[in-house]
Write a protein that holds these residues in place. Structure first.
Motif, PDB file in Angstrom:
ATOM      1  N   TYR A   1      -5.298   6.634   1.645  1.00 38.09           N
ATOM      2  CA  TYR A   1      -4.305   6.714   0.683  1.00 38.09           C
ATOM      3  C   TYR A   1      -4.839   7.390  -0.718  1.00 38.09           C
ATOM      4  CZ  TYR A   1      -1.056   4.042   3.519  1.00 38.09           C
ATOM      5  OH  TYR A   1      -0.342   3.415   4.626  1.00 38.09           O
ATOM      6  N   GLU A   2      -6.113   7.006  -0.863  1.00 41.57           N
ATOM      7  CA  GLU A   2      -6.669   7.325  -2.117  1.00 41.57           C
ATOM      8  C   GLU A   2      -7.854   8.223  -2.336  1.00 41.57           C
ATOM      9  OE1 GLU A   2      -5.190   4.778  -5.575  1.00 41.57           O
ATOM     10  OE2 GLU A   2      -6.670   3.915  -4.713  1.00 41.57           O
TER      11      GLU A   2
ATOM     12  N   PRO B   1       0.747  -1.146   0.057  1.00 43.83           N
ATOM     13  CA  PRO B   1       0.002  -0.104  -0.086  1.00 43.83           C
ATOM     14  C   PRO B   1       0.687   1.349  -0.102  1.00 43.83           C
ATOM     15  CG  PRO B   1      -0.947  -1.477   1.460  1.00 43.83           C
ATOM     16  CD  PRO B   1       0.367  -2.441   1.129  1.00 43.83           C
ATOM     17  N   PHE B   2       1.899   1.161   0.840  1.00 45.96           N
ATOM     18  CA  PHE B   2       2.788   2.458   0.707  1.00 45.96           C
ATOM     19  C   PHE B   2       3.284   3.125  -0.519  1.00 45.96           C
ATOM     20  CE2 PHE B   2       6.538  -0.432   0.699  1.00 45.96           C
ATOM     21  CZ  PHE B   2       7.099   0.239  -0.204  1.00 45.96           C
TER      22      PHE B   2
ATOM     23  N   ASP C   1       2.623   9.833  -6.131  1.00 42.74           N
ATOM     24  CA  ASP C   1       2.469  11.480  -6.154  1.00 42.74           C
ATOM     25  C   ASP C   1       3.538  12.203  -6.373  1.00 42.74           C
ATOM     26  OD1 ASP C   1      -0.471  10.789  -5.715  1.00 42.74           O
ATOM     27  OD2 ASP C   1      -0.166  10.776  -3.592  1.00 42.74           O
TER      28      ASP C   1
ATOM     29  N   LEU D   1      -4.790  -2.207  -2.741  1.00 41.22           N
ATOM     30  CA  LEU D   1      -5.340  -0.956  -2.431  1.00 41.22           C
ATOM     31  C   LEU D   1      -7.257  -1.124  -2.282  1.00 41.22           C
ATOM     32  CD1 LEU D   1      -3.657   1.780  -4.605  1.00 41.22           C
ATOM     33  CD2 LEU D   1      -3.113   1.229  -2.205  1.00 41.22           C
TER      34      LEU D   1
ATOM     35  N   GLY E   1      -0.176   2.324   9.450  1.00 42.64           N
ATOM     36  CA  GLY E   1      -0.461   2.890   8.235  1.00 42.64           C
ATOM     37  C   GLY E   1      -1.924   3.341   8.459  1.00 42.64           C
ATOM     38  N   SER E   2      -2.459   4.112   7.355  1.00 48.91           N
ATOM     39  CA  SER E   2      -3.761   4.546   7.165  1.00 48.91           C
ATOM     40  C   SER E   2      -4.276   4.384   5.851  1.00 48.91           C
ATOM     41  CB  SER E   2      -3.673   6.100   7.436  1.00 48.91           C
ATOM     42  OG  SER E   2      -3.091   6.871   7.009  1.00 48.91           O
ATOM     43  N   ILE E   3      -4.491   3.337   5.320  1.00 51.06           N
ATOM     44  CA  ILE E   3      -4.987   2.715   4.104  1.00 51.06           C
ATOM     45  C   ILE E   3      -6.238   3.275   3.687  1.00 51.06           C
ATOM     46  CG2 ILE E   3      -5.955   0.528   4.530  1.00 51.06           C
ATOM     47  CD1 ILE E   3      -4.824  -0.457   2.125  1.00 51.06           C
TER      48      ILE E   3
ATOM     49  N   ARG F   1       1.418   3.577  -3.108  1.00 55.03           N
ATOM     50  CA  ARG F   1       0.755   4.691  -3.643  1.00 55.03           C
ATOM     51  C   ARG F   1       1.012   5.936  -3.329  1.00 55.03           C
ATOM     52  NH1 ARG F   1      -1.244   8.127  -5.351  1.00 55.03           N
ATOM     53  NH2 ARG F   1      -3.208   8.883  -5.907  1.00 55.03           N
ATOM     54  N   GLY F   2       1.625   6.274  -2.252  1.00 54.24           N
ATOM     55  CA  GLY F   2       2.138   7.425  -1.793  1.00 54.24           C
ATOM     56  C   GLY F   2       3.373   7.827  -2.880  1.00 54.24           C
TER      57      GLY F   2
ATOM     58  N   SER G   1       5.389  13.435  -1.067  1.00 51.00           N
ATOM     59  CA  SER G   1       4.842  12.824  -0.156  1.00 51.00           C
ATOM     60  C   SER G   1       6.103  13.041   1.080  1.00 51.00           C
ATOM     61  CB  SER G   1       4.580  11.204  -0.283  1.00 51.00           C
ATOM     62  OG  SER G   1       5.750  10.458  -0.171  1.00 51.00           O
TER      63      SER G   1
END
Length: 334
Positions: free
Chosen positions: A252-253, A49-50, A56, A321, A247-249, A52-53, A59
């Motif tokens: 993330y999106e 998942p990380f 961008d 995700l 984490g804070s999934i 994804r950041g 981050s």
């Protein structure tokens, strides 16, 4: 050995949720290693998942952002097929951080020779990799489990969560509660991973489900989700409760509201502390020595969701995700 290499590149930065069009499959020649380098034929790669950041433009993560037109990177294991480095022979199996490609030239100093007699190579991306190290560090150092604790783990059917629940039990937790999405995943928490109770967050009223599972409150929370899960855990914590924030999934999106009950942190003297796995890399040998024994005797169970082929890596990542995986999501590179 073929003379072609396939890799996944970042085609564009997502605007909102990541999509397949943000990725591109490219073909190149297999690179040649230089002095002090090795050429690795990757056999397994991880999607997490990380990542994804990193897609961008900016981050706060400790890793550099992915660059448009360049291959992505991430955890991988594979076989050394050419070496210009002392101490890393051809035929060795190594872990490294240049996944998302079939062949990788890696500085020998950035690769770790792994013992496939101790555990299969893919285990070094899951229970014996940063996944397992994260769970172990969270529960032994960041928010240590105390004998008799009631522990709540979010995303408990995921890679880190499923390991964290089992480690909490080994370290003396009296009750371990996990949340997962859907009845099948919730059932697996109890039957496969030994949780005492499972919450299905898709049913709604997460706070009510947690209160029913832990009527006297919780002592420790392992957070992989943020948002409503963190809010429910803060409500449920006893005085002096602790949380390891991994984490804070959920955010993330999407823009997810933060907990609305932060005043309880003060009123109940709670401790919430972030987990950064890179701070524990020097303890990998200690962790692997312990966790490999747990795997060998069956007291630590892991699950994998496996997809085949480099071309399926973007779909596997999008699946992480959206919660399509149970346990670690891996891509096998035949």
């Amino acid at each position: 050995m073929t003379n072609r290499n396939r890799e996944i590149r970042l085609a564009s930065r997502p605007s909102g949720p990541a999509r397949t069009e943000n990725f591109a499959l490219a073909e190149t020649e297999i690179p040649e290693p230089g002095a002090g380098q090795i050429l690795v034929r990757n056999t397994w790669m991880s999607v997490d998942p990380f990542m994804r950041g990193l897609m961008d433009a900016e981050s706060d993560f400790f890793l550099p952002q992915y660059e448009i037109g360049q291959p992505l990177y991430g955890g991988a294991v594979g076989e050394v097929v050419a070496s210009r480095a002392d101490g890393v022979p051809v035929g060795a199996t190594v872990s490294h951080f240049l996944g998302w490609r079939e062949y990788a030239v890696v500085d020998a100093a950035e690769a770790t020779v792994i013992d496939t007699g101790l555990a299969p190579a893919n285990a070094y991306l899951g229970p014996l990799g940063t996944t397992g190290l994260t769970a172990w560090a969270a529960l032994t150092d960041v928010a240590p489990v105390r004998e008799g604790d009631v522990v709540f783990v979010s995303a408990a059917a995921g890679a880190v969560g499923s390991i964290a629940g089992q480690i909490a039990r080994r370290l003396g937790a009296a009750k371990v509660i996990g949340s997962a999405g859907g009845p099948d995943k919730a059932k697996r928490l109890v039957h496969d991973f030994g949780f005492d109770a499972a919450l299905d967050y898709k049913r709604g009223d997460l706070a009510g489900q947690l209160a029913a599972a832990a009527p006297d409150g919780i002592d420790l929370y392992v957070d992989n989700v943020g948002g409503d899960h963190l809010e429910a855990a803060i409500d449920a914590m006893r005085t002096g409760g602790r949380a390891a924030l991994i984490g804070s999934i959920s955010g993330y999106e999407a823009d997810v509201p933060g907990p609305r009950n932060l005043e309880r942190i003060v009123l109940r003297q709670l401790t919430l502390r972030g987990v950064q796995v890179s701070a524990y890399f020097d303890r990998f040998p200690e962790f692997i020595a312990q966790a490999a024994g747990w795997l060998a005797d069956g007291s630590l169970r892991s699950a994998e969701t496996v997809v085949e082929g480099i071309e399926q890596a973007p779909a596997a990542f999008l699946g992480v995700l959206s919660g399509a995986n149970t346990g670690k999501m891996l891509v096998r590179l035949p």
